[in-house]
Structures are given as C-alpha cells and as structure tokens.
Design a protein around this motif. Structure first.
Motif, PDB file in Angstrom:
ATOM      1  N   ALA A 126      -5.782   7.586   4.457  1.00  0.00           N
ATOM      2  CA  ALA A 126      -6.009   6.243   3.914  1.00  0.00           C
ATOM      3  C   ALA A 126      -7.040   5.490   4.731  1.00  0.00           C
ATOM      4  N   THR A 127      -7.954   4.840   4.025  1.00  0.00           N
ATOM      5  CA  THR A 127      -8.950   4.012   4.682  1.00  0.00           C
ATOM      6  C   THR A 127      -8.808   2.548   4.284  1.00  0.00           C
ATOM      7  N   ASP A 128      -7.986   2.274   3.265  1.00  0.00           N
ATOM      8  CA  ASP A 128      -7.801   0.908   2.805  1.00  0.00           C
ATOM      9  C   ASP A 128      -6.849   0.162   3.728  1.00  0.00           C
ATOM     10  N   ARG A 129      -7.083  -1.137   3.852  1.00  0.00           N
ATOM     11  CA  ARG A 129      -6.165  -1.967   4.612  1.00  0.00           C
ATOM     12  C   ARG A 129      -5.027  -2.373   3.705  1.00  0.00           C
ATOM     13  N   MET A 130      -3.839  -2.429   4.247  1.00  0.00           N
ATOM     14  CA  MET A 130      -2.671  -2.808   3.475  1.00  0.00           C
ATOM     15  C   MET A 130      -2.795  -4.268   3.037  1.00  0.00           C
ATOM     16  N   GLY A 131      -2.280  -4.556   1.838  1.00  0.00           N
ATOM     17  CA  GLY A 131      -2.217  -5.930   1.371  1.00  0.00           C
ATOM     18  C   GLY A 131      -3.487  -6.449   0.732  1.00  0.00           C
ATOM     19  N   GLN A 132      -4.464  -5.614   0.528  1.00  0.00           N
ATOM     20  CA  GLN A 132      -5.688  -6.078  -0.108  1.00  0.00           C
ATOM     21  C   GLN A 132      -5.440  -6.276  -1.595  1.00  0.00           C
ATOM     22  N   GLY A 133      -5.818  -7.401  -2.105  1.00  0.00           N
ATOM     23  CA  GLY A 133      -5.636  -7.676  -3.520  1.00  0.00           C
ATOM     24  C   GLY A 133      -6.966  -8.050  -4.149  1.00  0.00           C
ATOM     25  N   LEU A 134      -6.984  -8.104  -5.460  1.00  0.00           N
ATOM     26  CA  LEU A 134      -8.172  -8.520  -6.192  1.00  0.00           C
ATOM     27  C   LEU A 134      -7.930  -9.924  -6.720  1.00  0.00           C
ATOM     28  N   ALA A 135      -8.896 -10.782  -6.576  1.00  0.00           N
ATOM     29  CA  ALA A 135      -8.753 -12.139  -7.089  1.00  0.00           C
ATOM     30  C   ALA A 135      -8.638 -12.087  -8.603  1.00  0.00           C
ATOM     31  N   ASP A 136      -7.816 -12.958  -9.138  1.00  0.00           N
ATOM     32  CA  ASP A 136      -7.619 -13.039 -10.588  1.00  0.00           C
ATOM     33  C   ASP A 136      -8.935 -13.422 -11.238  1.00  0.00           C
ATOM     34  N   GLN A 137      -9.432 -12.595 -12.148  1.00  0.00           N
ATOM     35  CA  GLN A 137     -10.728 -12.803 -12.785  1.00  0.00           C
ATOM     36  C   GLN A 137     -10.732 -13.977 -13.752  1.00  0.00           C
ATOM     37  N   ARG A 138      -9.565 -14.480 -14.134  1.00  0.00           N
ATOM     38  CA  ARG A 138      -9.504 -15.600 -15.083  1.00  0.00           C
ATOM     39  C   ARG A 138      -9.603 -16.946 -14.379  1.00  0.00           C
ATOM     40  N   GLY A 139      -9.769 -16.939 -13.089  1.00  0.00           N
ATOM     41  CA  GLY A 139      -9.904 -18.191 -12.372  1.00  0.00           C
ATOM     42  C   GLY A 139      -8.583 -18.792 -11.934  1.00  0.00           C
ATOM     43  N   GLY A 140      -7.496 -18.077 -12.147  1.00  0.00           N
ATOM     44  CA  GLY A 140      -6.185 -18.575 -11.740  1.00  0.00           C
ATOM     45  C   GLY A 140      -5.995 -18.433 -10.248  1.00  0.00           C
ATOM     46  N   ALA A 141      -4.904 -18.966  -9.774  1.00  0.00           N
ATOM     47  CA  ALA A 141      -4.638 -18.958  -8.347  1.00  0.00           C
ATOM     48  C   ALA A 141      -3.947 -17.674  -7.897  1.00  0.00           C
ATOM     49  N   GLY A 142      -3.502 -16.832  -8.836  1.00  0.00           N
ATOM     50  CA  GLY A 142      -2.743 -15.637  -8.477  1.00  0.00           C
ATOM     51  C   GLY A 142      -3.615 -14.517  -7.945  1.00  0.00           C
ATOM     52  N   THR A 143      -2.978 -13.519  -7.440  1.00  0.00           N
ATOM     53  CA  THR A 143      -3.655 -12.326  -6.953  1.00  0.00           C
ATOM     54  C   THR A 143      -3.101 -11.122  -7.691  1.00  0.00           C
ATOM     55  N   VAL A 144      -3.973 -10.232  -8.081  1.00  0.00           N
ATOM     56  CA  VAL A 144      -3.568  -9.015  -8.772  1.00  0.00           C
ATOM     57  C   VAL A 144      -3.732  -7.865  -7.797  1.00  0.00           C
ATOM     58  N   TYR A 145      -2.666  -7.102  -7.594  1.00  0.00           N
ATOM     59  CA  TYR A 145      -2.727  -5.960  -6.694  1.00  0.00           C
ATOM     60  C   TYR A 145      -2.897  -4.688  -7.492  1.00  0.00           C
ATOM     61  N   GLU A 146      -3.753  -3.806  -6.989  1.00  0.00           N
ATOM     62  CA  GLU A 146      -3.920  -2.508  -7.633  1.00  0.00           C
ATOM     63  C   GLU A 146      -2.698  -1.657  -7.329  1.00  0.00           C
ATOM     64  N   PRO A 147      -2.301  -0.788  -8.271  1.00  0.00           N
ATOM     65  CA  PRO A 147      -1.143   0.065  -8.012  1.00  0.00           C
ATOM     66  C   PRO A 147      -1.409   1.005  -6.842  1.00  0.00           C
ATOM     67  N   LYS A 148      -0.346   1.280  -6.099  1.00  0.00           N
ATOM     68  CA  LYS A 148      -0.454   2.176  -4.955  1.00  0.00           C
ATOM     69  C   LYS A 148      -0.745   3.597  -5.454  1.00  0.00           C
ATOM     70  N   THR A 149      -1.716   4.238  -4.845  1.00  0.00           N
ATOM     71  CA  THR A 149      -2.023   5.621  -5.206  1.00  0.00           C
ATOM     72  C   THR A 149      -1.760   6.498  -3.993  1.00  0.00           C
ATOM     73  N   ASP A 150      -1.265   7.678  -4.238  1.00  0.00           N
ATOM     74  CA  ASP A 150      -0.955   8.625  -3.183  1.00  0.00           C
ATOM     75  C   ASP A 150      -2.234   9.353  -2.795  1.00  0.00           C
ATOM     76  N   THR A 151      -2.724   9.093  -1.595  1.00  0.00           N
ATOM     77  CA  THR A 151      -3.986   9.691  -1.156  1.00  0.00           C
ATOM     78  C   THR A 151      -3.880  11.213  -1.024  1.00  0.00           C
ATOM     79  N   ARG A 152      -2.710  11.696  -0.637  1.00  0.00           N
ATOM     80  CA  ARG A 152      -2.545  13.161  -0.544  1.00  0.00           C
ATOM     81  C   ARG A 152      -2.650  13.794  -1.922  1.00  0.00           C
ATOM     82  N   ARG A 153      -2.057  13.155  -2.909  1.00  0.00           N
ATOM     83  CA  ARG A 153      -2.112  13.697  -4.276  1.00  0.00           C
ATOM     84  C   ARG A 153      -3.566  13.719  -4.776  1.00  0.00           C
ATOM     85  N   LYS A 154      -4.346  12.715  -4.402  1.00  0.00           N
ATOM     86  CA  LYS A 154      -5.765  12.707  -4.773  1.00  0.00           C
ATOM     87  C   LYS A 154      -6.486  13.903  -4.149  1.00  0.00           C
TER      88      LYS A 154
END
Length: 152
Positions: free
Chosen positions: A45-73
């Motif tokens: 893994a090279t990603d930092r834990m807890g990184q989220g994507l800002a809500d593209q609709r301009g809202g205050a929420g954060t959308v997190y990408e689903p966790k992917t298993d790096t070994r499975r990749k």
C-alpha cells in the motif's frame, strides 16, 4: 502436433511446461516470478489512510473510495501476465491445449482472466500447488493430480 502445456502456479510463481506427445517428458518453457505477491498488504500500500474525495456537488460531505485489497490486485496482475504467456504460446502453436495446476484462490484468479480462445484450449484446472516440486518429482505429481481430478 498434439502438444499440451502445463501451468504450475501459485500467486508468486508460475512455470509453463510443454509435453510434445502424451508419453514424452515435460519440457520447461518459461518461469515467471511475481515477488510482490509475497509482500503484505501494508508493504504494497502506498495510499495514506483516511484519504477521501471532496463531494463533487459542492456539499460539505466527504466521499470515501471503497477499500481495495492491494494483494488481490497483485494476484490479478500476475494472473493476467500468465494468461498473456499462454495466449502467445497458443497463437504460436507451441501447444494446442493446456492444464492449470494452481493453488486456491489463485486458480480462480487465473480462470477469471482467460478469454474465450484460452477457455476453449483449457483441458482441466486442478486446485493443487505443485510449485515446490522439482522436475523429476513433478512428472509423477502432475500425473497423480490429473487422475485425482478425473482428467488423466
């Protein structure tokens, strides 16, 4: 030519061997190594834990990408590499059909990446890891595994 290929694999190593006739010896063609499959998910893994994507609709929420298993990749990446070697050998007429011997769940990863051409050439898929056996023992282990699977 009725040559048949045998893939002896697990998630970190794959040996492609060919038998030119049913009574002939197995001839090694290529050995593929994938050391990344031996690493832990944390080491991959090279990603930092807890990184989220800002809500593209301009809202205050954060959308997190689903966790992917790096070994499975990494396993899927290696399975695609093995399948590419099989496809090249099949198209070059080095063999007409092949048998997969792979550990579970890597056998499922391999079968999942086979295209229609490779699926038609697949004679059997056996859930067994034979990668630790050397050539002199491998002949008998292959024969035994095929008999046990009902494909011999």
């Amino acid at each position: 030519m009725n040559a048949e290929a045998y893939v002896i694999a697990n998630a970190a190593q794959a040996r492609l061997m060919v038998r030119s006739d049913p009574d002939g010896p197995l001839r090694p063609v290529v050995t593929l190594e994938h050391p990344e499959s031996r690493l832990t998910g944390h080491e991959l893994a090279t990603d930092r834990m807890g990184q989220g994507l800002a809500d593209q609709r301009g809202g205050a929420g954060t959308v997190y990408e689903p966790k992917t298993d790096t070994r499975r990749k990494e396993h899927a990446r290696f399975a695609r590499e093995v399948a590419q070697h099989l496809k090249s050998g099949l198209r070059a007429r080095e063999f007409e059909r092949f048998v997969l011997f792979a550990s579970s769940p890597f056998l499922g990863e391999l079968k999942a990446v086979l295209d229609d051409e490779l699926r038609r050439a697949l004679r059997a898929a056996v859930d067994v890891d034979l990668t630790s056996y050397e050539h002199r023992d491998l002949e008998q282990r292959v024969a035994d595994a095929l008999k046990t699977a009902g494909a011999g």
